[in-house]
Design an enzyme around this catalytic site. Sequence first.
Site, PDB file in Angstrom:
ATOM      1  N   ARG A  13       0.861  -1.196   0.000  1.00 22.76           N
ATOM      2  CA  ARG A  13       0.000   0.000   0.000  1.00 22.76           C
ATOM      3  C   ARG A  13       0.891   1.237   0.000  1.00 22.76           C
ATOM      4  NH1 ARG A  13      -1.356   1.668   4.607  1.00 22.76           N
ATOM      5  NH2 ARG A  13      -2.221  -0.257   5.442  1.00 22.76           N
ATOM      6  N   TYR A  63     -16.171  17.325 -14.792  1.00 19.10           N
ATOM      7  CA  TYR A  63     -16.606  15.936 -14.980  1.00 19.10           C
ATOM      8  C   TYR A  63     -17.730  15.615 -13.980  1.00 19.10           C
ATOM      9  CZ  TYR A  63     -16.246  10.831 -14.774  1.00 19.10           C
ATOM     10  OH  TYR A  63     -16.506   9.488 -14.771  1.00 19.10           O
ATOM     11  N   ASP A  97      -7.435  19.252 -13.828  1.00 22.59           N
ATOM     12  CA  ASP A  97      -7.720  17.898 -14.304  1.00 22.59           C
ATOM     13  C   ASP A  97      -7.309  17.870 -15.779  1.00 22.59           C
ATOM     14  OD1 ASP A  97      -8.893  15.642 -15.457  1.00 22.59           O
ATOM     15  OD2 ASP A  97     -10.605  15.663 -14.100  1.00 22.59           O
TER      16      ASP A  97
END
Length: 388
Positions: free
Chosen positions: A47, A107, A181
């Site tokens: 992780r 988005y 983005d």
Amino acid sequence: MKFETLAIHAGQEPDPNNGAVMTPVYFTSTYMQDGVGRPRQGYEYSRTMNPTRKALQDCLAALEGGSLRQAQGEAFGLAFASGLAATDTVLRLLSVDAHVLAGNDVYGGTFRLFDKILRRFNLDFTFADTTDPESVADALTPSTRLVWLETPTNPYLRITDIRAVAEIVHAHANKPLLVVDNTFATPYLQRPLELGADIVVHSMTKYLGGHSDVVGGAVVVKDKELADRLYFLQNAVGAVPGPMDCFLVLRGIKTLPLRMERHYENAMAIVDFLANHPKVEKVIYPFHTSHPQQKVAQHQMKNGGGMVSFIVKGGKEAAIRVVEATKIFALAESLGGVESLIEVPAAMTHLSVVGSQLEVDPALIRLSVGLEHQSDLIEDIKQALEKA
Ligand SMILES: *Cc1c(COP(=O)(O)O)cnc(C)c1O
């Protein structure tokens, strides 16, 4: 090194043990340590870090960092399980009562995360037209900590002048973080960090992966301290991609420059066809002369990309008839793969924004123009438009 070379080599070196040219997929959750607190090569648990993920993260940093690497030091990359996982992790930089100013055309999933989830944690969101830098200046408040924009946007392909907005945001007393983005453009077309953004976010599911076979997200930053806060969050929150997903994106990125060039050529041919079609009311494409921000687009993007939107005459019913009639363009959500896709955002990807200020014209059709032969694609749109 130039972009094309970095896309193939950055972060990836032949395996020193056996010469494997491709980065192996390290299917391991844990790593043997030489002694207590003495991991062999810095890896303890997957992780926290995995070698396949590290190769991808370093490649992303090189691509978005571009000339920054030489000029101002490094950039830092982080990979996530999805674009939205990346977005969510970035928003966790904030604390209660922070104000976030976002583009009014973001988005749909980003809007849903902001509006339906993060508001409940007492973050305050307002939405502005970022294509007009003045309206960004007007919408900043004393508690604004982050400004979120997309350019080009989805599905209207509106363009924001990143450098102009960065100047406004950084002149604000609080120094809010500017996030871009960059999913639609990819670092091959546009590098927001070089234009003044603090953070770049991607859905790697789209052009970076490029083959519609993997879901993933990315964050790239240029500030070391900000990078450290994000690495901490990445590990603490845990929305990380698996090694196979990282491998698929690494492989996809190798051909990103070639793909983006062909997406553009095909998109331009389709735009020219649509612009002259009697059943098309309007075509929307950043590099087309009819686009109100064509100049800004041409200034900050290498080419216009592979996304094309158009409004068909006859409203929602006509739009639905067209998207159900194509044979090569697959009726599907998502974008950025080698295969061409078609959809009606108002009824599909943007259902979550119906009734909000982000609502989309029901007659708007969005194309993700793929890498098939241009003339096959045009023939397909042509026969589908006959059913409009
Ligand atoms: C798809 C997309 C996202 C979300 O990414 P996922 O990988 O689907 O979570 C964010 N921004 C844009 C512009 C997208 O197209």
